[in-house]
Write a protein that holds these residues in place. Structure first.
Motif, PDB file in Angstrom:
ATOM      1  N   PHE A  83      31.703  34.208  47.608  1.00 31.19           N
ATOM      2  CA  PHE A  83      32.327  33.578  48.770  1.00 31.19           C
ATOM      3  C   PHE A  83      31.288  33.338  49.866  1.00 31.19           C
ATOM      4  O   PHE A  83      31.212  32.260  50.461  1.00 31.19           O
ATOM      5  N   GLN A  84      30.432  34.366  50.097  1.00 30.10           N
ATOM      6  CA  GLN A  84      29.443  34.247  51.185  1.00 30.10           C
ATOM      7  C   GLN A  84      28.361  33.200  50.888  1.00 30.10           C
ATOM      8  O   GLN A  84      27.922  32.502  51.780  1.00 30.10           O
ATOM      9  N   VAL A  85      27.934  33.129  49.618  1.00 32.37           N
ATOM     10  CA  VAL A  85      26.894  32.139  49.284  1.00 32.37           C
ATOM     11  C   VAL A  85      27.492  30.820  48.794  1.00 32.37           C
ATOM     12  O   VAL A  85      26.794  29.965  48.279  1.00 32.37           O
ATOM     13  N   PHE A  86      28.831  30.707  48.929  1.00 27.55           N
ATOM     14  CA  PHE A  86      29.533  29.497  48.543  1.00 27.55           C
ATOM     15  C   PHE A  86      29.382  29.159  47.070  1.00 27.55           C
ATOM     16  O   PHE A  86      29.313  28.005  46.686  1.00 27.55           O
ATOM     17  N   ASP A  87      29.350  30.219  46.221  1.00 22.65           N
ATOM     18  CA  ASP A  87      29.283  29.998  44.779  1.00 22.65           C
ATOM     19  C   ASP A  87      30.668  30.283  44.208  1.00 22.65           C
ATOM     20  O   ASP A  87      30.971  31.394  43.787  1.00 22.65           O
ATOM     21  N   PHE A  88      31.551  29.256  44.236  1.00 20.65           N
ATOM     22  CA  PHE A  88      32.933  29.510  43.828  1.00 20.65           C
ATOM     23  C   PHE A  88      33.104  29.601  42.318  1.00 20.65           C
ATOM     24  O   PHE A  88      34.126  30.078  41.847  1.00 20.65           O
ATOM     25  N   THR A  89      32.112  29.172  41.577  1.00 19.01           N
ATOM     26  CA  THR A  89      32.158  29.415  40.141  1.00 19.01           C
ATOM     27  C   THR A  89      32.091  30.920  39.873  1.00 19.01           C
ATOM     28  O   THR A  89      32.809  31.449  39.028  1.00 19.01           O
ATOM     29  N   LEU A  90      31.265  31.611  40.645  1.00 19.61           N
ATOM     30  CA  LEU A  90      31.162  33.069  40.515  1.00 19.61           C
ATOM     31  C   LEU A  90      32.479  33.744  40.903  1.00 19.61           C
ATOM     32  O   LEU A  90      32.954  34.656  40.217  1.00 19.61           O
ATOM     33  N   VAL A  91      33.112  33.272  41.988  1.00 24.59           N
ATOM     34  CA  VAL A  91      34.404  33.838  42.411  1.00 24.59           C
ATOM     35  C   VAL A  91      35.445  33.661  41.312  1.00 24.59           C
ATOM     36  O   VAL A  91      36.135  34.609  40.931  1.00 24.59           O
ATOM     37  N   MET A  92      35.536  32.446  40.786  1.00 24.13           N
ATOM     38  CA  MET A  92      36.524  32.152  39.740  1.00 24.13           C
ATOM     39  C   MET A  92      36.260  32.985  38.485  1.00 24.13           C
ATOM     40  O   MET A  92      37.189  33.530  37.879  1.00 24.13           O
ATOM     41  N   SER A  93      34.997  33.110  38.105  1.00 21.60           N
ATOM     42  CA  SER A  93      34.651  33.892  36.909  1.00 21.60           C
ATOM     43  C   SER A  93      35.100  35.343  37.082  1.00 21.60           C
ATOM     44  O   SER A  93      35.674  35.944  36.172  1.00 21.60           O
ATOM     45  N   SER A  94      34.838  35.906  38.280  1.00 20.62           N
ATOM     46  CA  SER A  94      35.239  37.289  38.532  1.00 20.62           C
ATOM     47  C   SER A  94      36.750  37.426  38.443  1.00 20.62           C
ATOM     48  O   SER A  94      37.274  38.387  37.862  1.00 20.62           O
ATOM     49  N   LEU A  95      37.453  36.439  38.999  1.00 26.07           N
ATOM     50  CA  LEU A  95      38.924  36.484  38.949  1.00 26.07           C
ATOM     51  C   LEU A  95      39.428  36.473  37.511  1.00 26.07           C
ATOM     52  O   LEU A  95      40.342  37.214  37.148  1.00 26.07           O
ATOM     53  N   VAL A  96      38.794  35.605  36.686  1.00 23.20           N
ATOM     54  CA  VAL A  96      39.217  35.518  35.283  1.00 23.20           C
ATOM     55  C   VAL A  96      39.005  36.869  34.587  1.00 23.20           C
ATOM     56  O   VAL A  96      39.896  37.367  33.884  1.00 23.20           O
ATOM     57  N   ILE A  97      37.837  37.478  34.838  1.00 24.67           N
ATOM     58  CA  ILE A  97      37.549  38.768  34.193  1.00 24.67           C
ATOM     59  C   ILE A  97      38.529  39.845  34.670  1.00 24.67           C
ATOM     60  O   ILE A  97      39.070  40.624  33.888  1.00 24.67           O
ATOM     61  N   ILE A  98      38.810  39.856  35.984  1.00 26.08           N
ATOM     62  CA  ILE A  98      39.779  40.833  36.517  1.00 26.08           C
ATOM     63  C   ILE A  98      41.144  40.632  35.858  1.00 26.08           C
ATOM     64  O   ILE A  98      41.782  41.588  35.416  1.00 26.08           O
ATOM     65  N   ALA A  99      41.566  39.370  35.767  1.00 22.06           N
ATOM     66  CA  ALA A  99      42.876  39.085  35.169  1.00 22.06           C
ATOM     67  C   ALA A  99      42.946  39.633  33.743  1.00 22.06           C
ATOM     68  O   ALA A  99      43.916  40.293  33.363  1.00 22.06           O
ATOM     69  N   ILE A 100      41.884  39.380  32.975  1.00 20.57           N
ATOM     70  CA  ILE A 100      41.882  39.823  31.576  1.00 20.57           C
ATOM     71  C   ILE A 100      41.943  41.352  31.496  1.00 20.57           C
ATOM     72  O   ILE A 100      42.781  41.914  30.786  1.00 20.57           O
ATOM     73  N   PHE A 101      41.080  42.041  32.277  1.00 20.16           N
ATOM     74  CA  PHE A 101      41.024  43.493  32.131  1.00 20.16           C
ATOM     75  C   PHE A 101      42.218  44.204  32.758  1.00 20.16           C
ATOM     76  O   PHE A 101      42.661  45.234  32.262  1.00 20.16           O
ATOM     77  N   ALA A 102      42.740  43.641  33.846  1.00 13.61           N
ATOM     78  CA  ALA A 102      43.955  44.229  34.425  1.00 13.61           C
ATOM     79  C   ALA A 102      45.100  44.137  33.415  1.00 13.61           C
ATOM     80  O   ALA A 102      45.867  45.092  33.243  1.00 13.61           O
ATOM     81  N   ALA A 103      45.179  42.990  32.710  1.00 10.15           N
ATOM     82  CA  ALA A 103      46.238  42.828  31.704  1.00 10.15           C
ATOM     83  C   ALA A 103      46.042  43.812  30.556  1.00 10.15           C
ATOM     84  O   ALA A 103      47.005  44.429  30.079  1.00 10.15           O
ATOM     85  N   ILE A 104      44.782  43.984  30.125  1.00  6.13           N
ATOM     86  CA  ILE A 104      44.512  44.925  29.032  1.00  6.13           C
ATOM     87  C   ILE A 104      44.918  46.344  29.442  1.00  6.13           C
ATOM     88  O   ILE A 104      45.598  47.059  28.701  1.00  6.13           O
ATOM     89  N   MET A 105      44.540  46.741  30.670  1.00  5.62           N
ATOM     90  CA  MET A 105      44.886  48.090  31.122  1.00  5.62           C
ATOM     91  C   MET A 105      46.389  48.285  31.196  1.00  5.62           C
ATOM     92  O   MET A 105      46.920  49.319  30.820  1.00  5.62           O
ATOM     93  N   TYR A 106      47.078  47.263  31.684  1.00  9.25           N
ATOM     94  CA  TYR A 106      48.526  47.336  31.787  1.00  9.25           C
ATOM     95  C   TYR A 106      49.153  47.536  30.408  1.00  9.25           C
ATOM     96  O   TYR A 106      50.029  48.372  30.202  1.00  9.25           O
ATOM     97  N   LYS A 107      48.636  46.771  29.442  1.00  3.98           N
ATOM     98  CA  LYS A 107      49.175  46.876  28.077  1.00  3.98           C
ATOM     99  C   LYS A 107      48.896  48.256  27.482  1.00  3.98           C
ATOM    100  O   LYS A 107      49.740  48.816  26.770  1.00  3.98           O
ATOM    101  N   LEU A 108      47.686  48.793  27.771  1.00  3.53           N
ATOM    102  CA  LEU A 108      47.356  50.129  27.252  1.00  3.53           C
ATOM    103  C   LEU A 108      48.294  51.185  27.835  1.00  3.53           C
ATOM    104  O   LEU A 108      48.782  52.059  27.121  1.00  3.53           O
TER     105      LEU A 108
END
Lengths: 269, 266
Positions: free
Chosen positions: A230-255
């Motif tokens: 966000f600070q360096v205006f690299d929104f590809t990095l922000v989106m990538s982090s969000l995607v990874i969080i979504a995947i792992f949060a879902a995995i943890m929830y399922k576990l």
């Protein structure tokens, strides 16, 4: 003769269920493809600003290269570690707090207004104070992950303790059981299903606490990547982090859901 | 010889806005090995008496003695059977039965022998490893009886233990319980709404008034009925006569009751 008719009807019913399931899956996949496809199209045709909204292809490329050089693994593992520890601490201390409240009616009465305030308070607002008190490190972040779920766990479990049928205690009291024995033999095991269902809520809450904590202080972790991007205006990095969080949060929830089913099967028949 | 005696026992229930006098000057005594039933309208404090004897609550006034000793100082074992079985659903049958011995820390090889014997007595051998929800209501209540008897109580308290069962199961269970109590020579107090049940199982019946709970009448059951198994008592020639006799008193109460509002039993 009759049996074959029964079986025909039954297999018809089963076919119907299968068909319904197929329709649902097709819709789910279609929506996903539609979302990704239109995102990519809108971005490449510049209908939305690719600098702000990035695009699926850029996100995937970034994740792929970061996986290649191993840097994302470090961020991911630190966030996962903090979330899991925060989740466990929040749940365990919540249950301990609930047990303390149960052990003495007077303690529960005294604590009541404080619990109400602490519960109503948005816990992430305590972030700066926690960081000042515990230092700008992962201890503070774990604390944020824990504190966010501890009070609500205590309240839910405490009210479940009070809803246990008093006749189970009567049975034990007639054998001459102490209050502690009543707790151990009747109240605690009878409340296990409630405790297990708080696990599912707590795992989501811990993610919130940890990500906010990382926003505030850390130099590593997925929350840090989001704030850095966000600070360096690299929104590809922000989106990538969000995607990874979504995947792992879902995995943890399922576990946790799997754990829930296993625990219920082995503790409550 | 009196084994268990209540002397001038009164009990109040308090709440922040009011109080209720549940029992007023209750006095009676029970001989060793005797079976006594307590009947009476809702709210007469029947269940309260059992809770006091079971030491789950303490009476506001008066004394309860066992064998001449104050019940709270006495080491007498008391078994308590509730309206429902209250078997712990997450424990196997054997673990449910072992609850009492576990709490008193008296589990031994002998305990397991005794459980085997008791399960045979109630016609449920080999159910040790099953869970309560695998058994029917009547079976579960029989397990609850075993759970109560395994602590080897001197006094058995029965709080409408058959009220949640269907009629046939209830009659069969009355028989089993009555037989077990005779075989192991227990002193028993049964609380019930069912006059027929009281007549067929007991040696004496205590009829109570409500609001506040008081002893109204005490009836002795004739020897001939006492010798008959509960299952057959209801067909005994003297049964109807005795039933009608006690019923007069019970129905008198009920007529008087109509002018009062009354709450639940507890």
């Amino acid at each position: 003769m009759k049996e074959t008719i029964d079986q025909i009807l039954y297999s018809k019913y089963k076919r119907q269920i299968k068909k319904e399931k197929k329709i649902v899956t097709i819709w789910q996949v279609a929506l996903f493809l539609l979302f990704i496809g239109s995102w990519e199209l809108l971005s490449s045709s510049r209908l939305i600003d690719p600098l702000l909204f990035s695009s699926p292809s850029k996100v995937i490329t970034l994740i792929y290269t970061k996986l290649g050089d191993g840097s994302i693994i470090g961020h991911l593992s630190i966030t996962l570690f903090e979330t899991i520890i925060g989740f466990l601490l929040g749940t365990i201390f919540g249950i301990i707090l609930a047990s303390t409240l149960w052990s003495s009616k007077r303690v529960a009465n005294i604590a009541d207004p404080y619990l109400v305030i602490l519960n109503a308070m948005p816990k992430v607002a305590l972030g700066p104070i926690i960081i000042v008190a515990l230092g700008p490190g992962y201890v503070s972040i774990i604390m944020m992950g824990a504190i966010i779920s501890v009070i609500i766990t205590a309240l839910v479990v405490y009210s479940a303790f009070n809803e246990v049928d008093p006749n189970y205690e009567r049975v034990l009291l007639s054998f001459g059981a102490s209050r502690w024995q009543c707790f151990k033999e009747a109240v605690f095991p009878a409340t296990l299903p409630t405790m297990i269902s708080t696990l599912k809520v707590n795992v989501g809450l811990s993610w919130v606490g940890v990500i906010v904590g990382e926003f505030l202080v850390s130099k590593k972790g997925l929350g840090y990547l989001i704030i850095y991007g966000f600070q360096v205006f690299d929104f590809t990095l922000v989106m990538s982090s969000l995607v990874i969080i979504a995947i792992f949060a879902a995995i943890m929830y399922k576990l946790v859901e799997k754990l829930e089913r296993w625990l219920i099967k082995h503790t409550v028949s | 010889m009196s084994f268990l005696s209540l002397e001038q026992v009164s009990h109040y229930y308090y709440s922040p806005t009011s109080y209720t006098k549940a029992l007023e000057n209750i006095s009676f005594s029970i001989a060793d090995g005797e079976f006594v039933s307590i009947i009476g309208p809702s709210g007469c404090g029947k269940s309260t008496i059992l809770s006091l004897i079971a030491r789950i609550m303490e009476q506001t006034e008066g004394h309860i003695y066992v064998d001449g000793e104050n019940i709270n100082d006495s080491s007498v074992q008391i078994g308590y059977m509730l309206q429902q079985d209250y078997l712990f659903p997450w424990r196997t049958i054997i673990d449910n039965i072992l609850l009492g011995p576990k709490i008193n820390d008296t589990i031994s090889e002998e305990t397991h022998q005794q459980i085997k014997q008791l399960l045979d007595d109630v016609h449920l051998p080999g159910t040790e490893q099953q869970y309560p929800d695998e058994l029917s209501g009547g079976m579960r209540q029989r397990i609850a009886l075993v759970r109560t008897l395994i602590t080897n109580p001197n006094i058995l308290l029965l709080d409408e233990p058959f009220s949640a069962l269907d009629y046939v199961t209830k009659l069969k269970l009355e028989n089993i319980v009555s037989e077990m109590i005779k075989r192991y020579n227990k002193t028993a107090v049964l609380v019930t709404h069912d006059l027929g049940e009281a007549i067929s199982m007991s040696d004496r019946i205590i009829l109570m008034d409500a609001k506040p709970g008081r002893v109204a009448e005490i009836f002795d059951i004739p020897e001939s009925i006492r010798q008959t198994e509960p299952f057959y008592v209801r067909r005994h020639e003297e049964y109807q006569q005795l039933f009608d006799h006690i019923w007069q008193y019970v129905s008198e109460d009920t007529v008087g009751e109509r002018n009062h509002n009354h709450e639940g039993d507890n």
